[in-house]
Design a protein around this motif. Structure first.
Motif, mmCIF file in Angstrom:
data_model
loop_
_atom_site.group_PDB
_atom_site.id
_atom_site.type_symbol
_atom_site.label_atom_id
_atom_site.label_comp_id
_atom_site.label_asym_id
_atom_site.label_seq_id
_atom_site.Cartn_x
_atom_site.Cartn_y
_atom_site.Cartn_z
ATOM 1 N N ARG A 112 -99.227 3.521 15.994
ATOM 2 C CA ARG A 112 -100.121 3.789 14.827
ATOM 3 C C ARG A 112 -101.479 3.740 15.177
ATOM 4 N N VAL A 113 -102.275 4.733 14.683
ATOM 5 C CA VAL A 113 -103.600 5.047 14.832
ATOM 6 C C VAL A 113 -104.580 5.130 13.620
ATOM 7 N N ARG A 114 -105.651 4.612 13.484
ATOM 8 C CA ARG A 114 -106.318 4.338 12.469
ATOM 9 C C ARG A 114 -107.905 5.132 13.004
ATOM 10 N N GLN A 119 -115.796 2.984 8.213
ATOM 11 C CA GLN A 119 -115.286 3.152 6.903
ATOM 12 C C GLN A 119 -113.894 3.875 7.207
ATOM 13 N N ILE A 120 -112.790 3.231 6.798
ATOM 14 C CA ILE A 120 -111.530 4.174 7.128
ATOM 15 C C ILE A 120 -111.527 5.555 6.562
ATOM 16 N N GLU A 176 -108.802 11.455 5.154
ATOM 17 C CA GLU A 176 -108.867 12.916 5.017
ATOM 18 C C GLU A 176 -108.842 13.802 6.574
ATOM 19 N N GLY A 177 -108.238 14.705 6.651
ATOM 20 C CA GLY A 177 -108.556 15.387 7.706
ATOM 21 C C GLY A 177 -107.666 14.875 9.163
ATOM 22 N N VAL A 178 -106.897 13.856 8.981
ATOM 23 C CA VAL A 178 -106.186 13.197 10.194
ATOM 24 C C VAL A 178 -104.671 13.582 10.179
#
Length: 235
Positions: free
Chosen positions: A135-137, A143-144, A147-149
């Motif tokens: 899992r990647v954040r 700031q999390i 969008e665009g991920v």
């Protein structure tokens, strides 16, 4: 988490001598909670099933010729059911063997040369882990960012470890700080990599040297002219 993966590798034959020109890969894998069904070529994804969005995805760049897999997603769903049945049988037959867990490595880098104010893509490359997935954040200035991920499917290596990519479309600005954080059951704590735009200041050295050289040259001309005039007056 137990996983089951099936691999199919095809190679080409040229001039009666076996030479691997391209590697065409099909992967169907499953676990108690995850699944992957993917077609790849030479380490790149051509098509994969997104079981969360319930559709097939062709993650090709805009300039590439489009590929279609009619009925691909429906077939992927059916293959997942078969995979889970085989997984349950295998676990029972092998008396629930312990699975080897290998933690991932990660790196973060831009796809293109960075120019402030110009859209680019940050890539978080996660490699050498087992089992899949990770899992990647992403964060921007703590700031999390969602969008665009984009997240690729796990891609198997020859040693049965996996690679996986996450990308973030962004526009670099001076002072921004980005991070990608990787989570995997082999890590005792999340693995975070930091990236920030490198702003290259224009060099003033050549301009200064040229200015000084020009000034000294003009002074030399003026001094020479002065002595030339004085010499003529003496004559």
């Amino acid at each position: 988490m137990k996983s089951s993966v099936i691999f199919l590798i095809l190679s080409s034959v040229v001039y009666a001598e076996i030479k691997v020109l391209h590697i065409d890969l099909y992967t169907n894998g499953c676990s108690d909670s995850d699944g992957v069904n993917m077609y790849g070529l030479d380490g790149e994804e051509k098509w994969y099933a997104d079981f969360n969005k319930q559709k097939g995805v062709e993650p090709l760049p805009p300039f590439a010729d489009p590929l279609t897999y009619p009925g691909g997603y429906e077939q992927a769903v059916a293959n997942q059911q078969i995979c889970k049945q085989n997984l349950a049988t295998s676990i029972k037959a092998n008396k629930n063997p312990e699975e080897k867990i290998v933690p991932p490595h990660s790196s973060i880098y831009p796809r293109d040369d960075v120019v402030l104010g110009v859209k680019n893509t940050l890539i978080c490359h996660v490699s050498g882990f087992h089992p899949a997935p990770v899992r990647v954040r992403w964060t921007r200035n703590n700031q999390i960012v969602t969008e665009g991920v984009r997240m690729s499917t796990p891609y198997p290596n020859q040693d049965f470890s996996h690679n996986q990519f996450s990308s973030l479309t962004f526009t670099p600005e001076e002072g921004d700080i980005y991070s990608c954080t990787v989570e995997h059951q082999g890590l005792s704590e999340p693995l975070t990599r930091i990236w920030e735009p490198e702003v290259t200041q224009p060099s003033v050295g050549p301009a200064v040297f040229c200015g000084v050289g020009l000034t000294l040259g003009l002074l030399g001309v003026a001094t020479g002219t002065f002595f030339l005039i004085k010499g003529n007056e003496c004559n």
